[in-house]
Design an enzyme around this catalytic site. Structure first.
Site, short mmCIF file in Angstrom:
data_model
loop_
_atom_site.label_atom_id
_atom_site.label_comp_id
_atom_site.label_asym_id
_atom_site.label_seq_id
_atom_site.Cartn_x
_atom_site.Cartn_y
_atom_site.Cartn_z
N CYS A 182 14.99 -33.24 2.01
CA CYS A 182 14.86 -31.72 1.54
C CYS A 182 15.73 -31.49 0.47
O CYS A 182 16.01 -32.02 -0.53
CB CYS A 182 14.58 -31.12 2.73
SG CYS A 182 13.83 -29.56 2.69
N LYS A 191 21.28 -36.39 6.83
CA LYS A 191 21.31 -35.21 5.80
C LYS A 191 22.83 -34.71 5.89
O LYS A 191 23.39 -34.67 6.62
CB LYS A 191 20.36 -34.15 6.71
CG LYS A 191 20.16 -33.23 5.58
CD LYS A 191 18.95 -32.15 5.99
CE LYS A 191 18.45 -31.27 4.92
NZ LYS A 191 17.50 -30.27 5.44
N GLU A 193 10.13 -35.30 7.48
CA GLU A 193 11.47 -34.91 7.78
C GLU A 193 11.37 -34.55 9.21
O GLU A 193 10.51 -33.71 9.63
CB GLU A 193 11.85 -33.61 6.85
CG GLU A 193 13.39 -33.20 7.65
CD GLU A 193 13.74 -31.92 6.54
OE1 GLU A 193 14.73 -31.53 6.97
OE2 GLU A 193 13.08 -31.41 5.87
#
Length: 324
Positions: A171, A137, A46
């Site tokens: 995540c 994201k 990430e």
């Protein structure tokens, strides 16, 4: 023609925080090392380019922001990349040279509008040298919302490759069951989960997604220490008393029935390798296909808005009678 196997490499490392050159140099060296071991797909953590600022407050408390935090955010902004841009061109050349797919977490600077927003993104760069896909994201977690904007449904990306259909979430957005379903509905075979979560509970998530989606799950995390933080950060005091190891890692590779192919790597940098047999994805869906025979569309339906969201839409004025 589809390949029956894919050789995947997972990078567990960290660049010098806010240092674009450090990140690019590591991407080149790690990619060449992985390609030499026969990797077709190389996965980075990430926001590897240019770093996950774990432990920094950026001078923020409820109701106020400090000048020091704004200075560090400016530094973060300067270390971000544009897509497309100079860095994606260089990464494309690297992928083409090595004949691999590079899957890299990046801090993306949006220049389409104001230029003042960053995104936590995954880039999928193909062996043809092109950016074949991007995912932003959807919901940055907790204090991450001070750093990154929210992505939209236009980047719920799954790309078709000779090694199956590849996509993923970043995540904690993997805890969003509807987002996972949107990927499953695209026939995902290899599910990428770059993360900053090094807790034991994250491993349960990886194994659950593999069982639920009947897909391979490839998770990449940073192994980060205080040594990767520049001492001249305005907010360096935020981590001065923190333990030396800021993220212990936990990268892993899981098969489509939820068993580890490569168990989590902790407390060191490294490269994880596995050869994925894509026929196991088909076999695993014999008794459970979450968007196929094990779904109930007569009871449950999901609507996904895949349109790019804009705050300003320019529309052409329709000619009136007086204009004709």
């Amino acid at each position: 023609m589809k390949e029956r196997t894919a050789r995947v490499a997972v990078v567990q490392a960290a660049p010098v925080l806010f240092d674009k050159k450090s990140a690019m140099d590591q991407i080149v060296s790690r990619s060449k090392e992985a390609a030499a071991q026969g990797a077709n797909l190389i996965v980075f953590p990430e926001v590897f380019l240019s770093g996950y600022p774990r432990g920094l407050y950026f001078g923020t408390r409820v109701g106020s922001r400090e000048a020091s935090g704004r200075q560090d955010w400016q530094r973060y902004w300067s270390s971000a990349i544009e897509v497309p841009g100079e860095e994606t061109d260089l990464l494309g050349e690297l992928a083409e040279e090595l004949g691999v797919y590079l899957i890299i977490g990046v801090v993306e600077r949006d220049r389409e509008y104001s230029g003042g927003t960053l995104y936590n993104s995954i880039l999928y760069i193909g062996p043809d040298g092109n950016v074949q896909g991007k995912h932003r994201k959807l919901v940055p977690t907790g204090s991450e919302r001070l750093l990154w904007g929210q992505g939209d449904g236009s980047t719920l990306t799954v790309i078709d490759t000779p090694y199956g259909r590849i996509g993923g979430l970043i995540c904690w957005e993997n805890y969003m069951p509807l987002a996972r379903t949107a990927l499953y509905a695209q026939g995902i075979d290899i599910y990428i989960t770059p993360t900053a979560d090094a807790r034991d509970t994250w491993q349960a998530t990886l194994r659950h997604i593999a069982c639920e989606g009947r897909c391979f799950v490839v998770s990449s995390n940073q192994y980060a220490t205080k040594a990767s933080y520049p001492a001249d950060l305005a907010c360096y005091d935020d981590i001065r008393d923190a333990p030396d190891v800021l993220s212990r890692g936990g990268s892993a590779i899981v098969g489509p029935l939820g068993d580890y192919i490569v168990e989590p790597l902790y407390n060191e940098e490294g490269l994880l390798y596995a050869t994925l047999d894509l026929s196991l994805v088909t076999q695993s869906r014999y008794d459970f296909d979450v968007v196929g025979h094990y779904s109930r569309p007569d009871v449950f339906q999901l609507t996904v808005n895949t349109k790019k969201q804009r705050i300003v839409r320019q529309e052409e004025k329709s000619p009136s009678c007086s204009d004709s």
